[in-house]
Design a protein around this motif. Structure first.
Motif, PDB file in Angstrom:
ATOM      1  N   PRO A  69      64.473  35.134  32.503  1.00  0.00           N
ATOM      2  CA  PRO A  69      63.458  34.084  32.386  1.00  0.00           C
ATOM      3  C   PRO A  69      63.072  33.464  33.724  1.00  0.00           C
ATOM      4  N   GLU A  70      63.982  33.458  34.691  1.00  0.00           N
ATOM      5  CA  GLU A  70      63.655  32.889  35.997  1.00  0.00           C
ATOM      6  C   GLU A  70      62.595  33.731  36.696  1.00  0.00           C
ATOM      7  N   ALA A  71      62.727  35.057  36.641  1.00  0.00           N
ATOM      8  CA  ALA A  71      61.744  35.945  37.269  1.00  0.00           C
ATOM      9  C   ALA A  71      60.397  35.835  36.561  1.00  0.00           C
ATOM     10  N   LEU A  72      60.434  35.722  35.234  1.00  0.00           N
ATOM     11  CA  LEU A  72      59.195  35.581  34.468  1.00  0.00           C
ATOM     12  C   LEU A  72      58.496  34.269  34.838  1.00  0.00           C
ATOM     13  N   ALA A  73      59.272  33.192  34.897  1.00  0.00           N
ATOM     14  CA  ALA A  73      58.708  31.887  35.261  1.00  0.00           C
ATOM     15  C   ALA A  73      58.132  31.910  36.674  1.00  0.00           C
ATOM     16  N   GLN A  74      58.808  32.580  37.596  1.00  0.00           N
ATOM     17  CA  GLN A  74      58.320  32.662  38.983  1.00  0.00           C
ATOM     18  C   GLN A  74      56.996  33.415  39.047  1.00  0.00           C
ATOM     19  N   LYS A  75      56.890  34.506  38.278  1.00  0.00           N
ATOM     20  CA  LYS A  75      55.650  35.284  38.279  1.00  0.00           C
ATOM     21  C   LYS A  75      54.497  34.470  37.677  1.00  0.00           C
ATOM     22  N   ILE A  76      54.781  33.728  36.614  1.00  0.00           N
ATOM     23  CA  ILE A  76      53.763  32.845  36.023  1.00  0.00           C
ATOM     24  C   ILE A  76      53.329  31.809  37.051  1.00  0.00           C
ATOM     25  N   ASP A  77      54.293  31.224  37.761  1.00  0.00           N
ATOM     26  CA  ASP A  77      53.991  30.231  38.791  1.00  0.00           C
ATOM     27  C   ASP A  77      53.140  30.847  39.901  1.00  0.00           C
ATOM     28  N   ASP A  78      53.464  32.086  40.300  1.00  0.00           N
ATOM     29  CA  ASP A  78      52.675  32.775  41.336  1.00  0.00           C
ATOM     30  C   ASP A  78      51.214  32.913  40.910  1.00  0.00           C
ATOM     31  N   VAL A  79      50.996  33.285  39.653  1.00  0.00           N
ATOM     32  CA  VAL A  79      49.629  33.462  39.151  1.00  0.00           C
ATOM     33  C   VAL A  79      48.908  32.119  39.090  1.00  0.00           C
ATOM     34  N   ILE A  80      49.592  31.093  38.618  1.00  0.00           N
ATOM     35  CA  ILE A  80      48.981  29.758  38.558  1.00  0.00           C
ATOM     36  C   ILE A  80      48.591  29.279  39.956  1.00  0.00           C
ATOM     37  N   LYS A  81      49.401  29.636  40.952  1.00  0.00           N
ATOM     38  CA  LYS A  81      49.114  29.225  42.337  1.00  0.00           C
ATOM     39  C   LYS A  81      48.089  30.124  43.020  1.00  0.00           C
ATOM     40  N   GLY A  82      47.578  31.138  42.302  1.00  0.00           N
ATOM     41  CA  GLY A  82      46.482  31.919  42.869  1.00  0.00           C
ATOM     42  C   GLY A  82      46.729  33.384  43.105  1.00  0.00           C
ATOM     43  N   PHE A  83      47.942  33.882  42.878  1.00  0.00           N
ATOM     44  CA  PHE A  83      48.177  35.320  43.052  1.00  0.00           C
ATOM     45  C   PHE A  83      47.323  36.082  42.049  1.00  0.00           C
ATOM     46  N   ARG A  84      46.486  36.953  42.540  1.00  0.00           N
ATOM     47  CA  ARG A  84      45.609  37.718  41.658  1.00  0.00           C
ATOM     48  C   ARG A  84      45.444  39.121  42.242  1.00  0.00           C
ATOM     49  N   PRO A  85      46.158  40.086  41.686  1.00  0.00           N
ATOM     50  CA  PRO A  85      46.022  41.458  42.195  1.00  0.00           C
ATOM     51  C   PRO A  85      44.689  42.062  41.760  1.00  0.00           C
ATOM     52  N   ASN A  86      44.344  43.162  42.366  1.00  0.00           N
ATOM     53  CA  ASN A  86      43.165  43.916  41.952  1.00  0.00           C
ATOM     54  C   ASN A  86      43.429  44.452  40.549  1.00  0.00           C
ATOM     55  N   LEU A  87      42.633  44.047  39.591  1.00  0.00           N
ATOM     56  CA  LEU A  87      42.892  44.398  38.193  1.00  0.00           C
ATOM     57  C   LEU A  87      42.384  45.778  37.803  1.00  0.00           C
ATOM     58  N   GLN A  88      41.810  46.502  38.736  1.00  0.00           N
ATOM     59  CA  GLN A  88      41.385  47.863  38.417  1.00  0.00           C
ATOM     60  C   GLN A  88      42.634  48.727  38.305  1.00  0.00           C
ATOM     61  N   SER A  89      42.775  49.375  37.199  1.00  0.00           N
ATOM     62  CA  SER A  89      43.968  50.175  36.944  1.00  0.00           C
ATOM     63  C   SER A  89      43.576  51.598  36.611  1.00  0.00           C
ATOM     64  N   ASN A  90      44.372  52.535  37.084  1.00  0.00           N
ATOM     65  CA  ASN A  90      44.121  53.937  36.760  1.00  0.00           C
ATOM     66  C   ASN A  90      44.224  54.204  35.270  1.00  0.00           C
ATOM     67  N   ILE A  91      44.937  53.372  34.533  1.00  0.00           N
ATOM     68  CA  ILE A  91      45.116  53.595  33.100  1.00  0.00           C
ATOM     69  C   ILE A  91      43.769  53.604  32.376  1.00  0.00           C
ATOM     70  N   LEU A  92      42.827  52.786  32.826  1.00  0.00           N
ATOM     71  CA  LEU A  92      41.521  52.754  32.168  1.00  0.00           C
ATOM     72  C   LEU A  92      40.769  54.065  32.358  1.00  0.00           C
ATOM     73  N   ASN A  93      41.037  54.755  33.454  1.00  0.00           N
ATOM     74  CA  ASN A  93      40.417  56.056  33.680  1.00  0.00           C
ATOM     75  C   ASN A  93      41.074  57.143  32.850  1.00  0.00           C
ATOM     76  N   ASN A  94      42.300  56.894  32.413  1.00  0.00           N
ATOM     77  CA  ASN A  94      43.059  57.903  31.667  1.00  0.00           C
ATOM     78  C   ASN A  94      42.963  57.742  30.162  1.00  0.00           C
ATOM     79  N   ILE A  95      42.403  56.649  29.699  1.00  0.00           N
ATOM     80  CA  ILE A  95      42.320  56.409  28.257  1.00  0.00           C
ATOM     81  C   ILE A  95      40.849  56.320  27.872  1.00  0.00           C
ATOM     82  N   GLN A  96      40.407  57.272  27.109  1.00  0.00           N
ATOM     83  CA  GLN A  96      39.037  57.308  26.636  1.00  0.00           C
ATOM     84  C   GLN A  96      39.055  57.339  25.116  1.00  0.00           C
ATOM     85  N   ALA A  97      38.182  56.602  24.479  1.00  0.00           N
ATOM     86  CA  ALA A  97      38.152  56.523  23.014  1.00  0.00           C
ATOM     87  C   ALA A  97      37.991  57.905  22.393  1.00  0.00           C
ATOM     88  N   LYS A  98      37.139  58.738  22.954  1.00  0.00           N
ATOM     89  CA  LYS A  98      36.920  60.067  22.368  1.00  0.00           C
ATOM     90  C   LYS A  98      38.189  60.916  22.439  1.00  0.00           C
TER      91      LYS A  98
END
Length: 111
Positions: A69-98
């Motif tokens: 829970p400490e690591a989870l809380a720290q990561k939440i705190d990082d995001v609240i303080k502005g940490f924002r990675p590039n949200l483009q993920s290769n997974i979206l290129n690998n998953i197609q509805a068809k």
């Protein structure tokens, strides 16, 4: 505040600062992909089968060990303080509805 059942969760996910998944185990974690599609930061515990395949590259910085829970809380705190990675993920290129539909149809034909 809890709003109860929402028939369409996507506006809620899109407006959230982060989506946090603290599971010890799940099947394929669709909600992580849904958050990527909505442009929302996702923080997840690193349970077997799923998060490490979805949160790849820069997004892997959002994974924390299960039962920590400490690591989870720290990561939440990082995001609240502005940490924002590039949200483009290769997974979206690998998953197609068809492709998913074709896989399901192949399963029904095999039985």
């Amino acid at each position: 505040m809890f709003r109860g059942l929402q028939t369409n969760p996507y506006p809620w996910i899109k407006r959230a600062q982060a989506l946090v998944s603290s599971s010890d185990f799940e099947g394929f974690s669709n909600v992580l992909i849904e958050a990527i599609v909505c442009g929302t930061v996702q923080i997840s515990t690193l349970f077997p089968l799923g998060p490490s395949e979805i949160l790849t590259d820069e997004l892997s910085a959002l994974l924390v060990p299960i039962q920590n829970p400490e690591a989870l809380a720290q990561k939440i705190d990082d995001v609240i303080k502005g940490f924002r990675p590039n949200l483009q993920s290769n997974i979206l290129n690998n998953i197609q509805a068809k492709d998913a539909a074709a896989s399901y149809l192949a399963l029904t034909e095999a039985t």
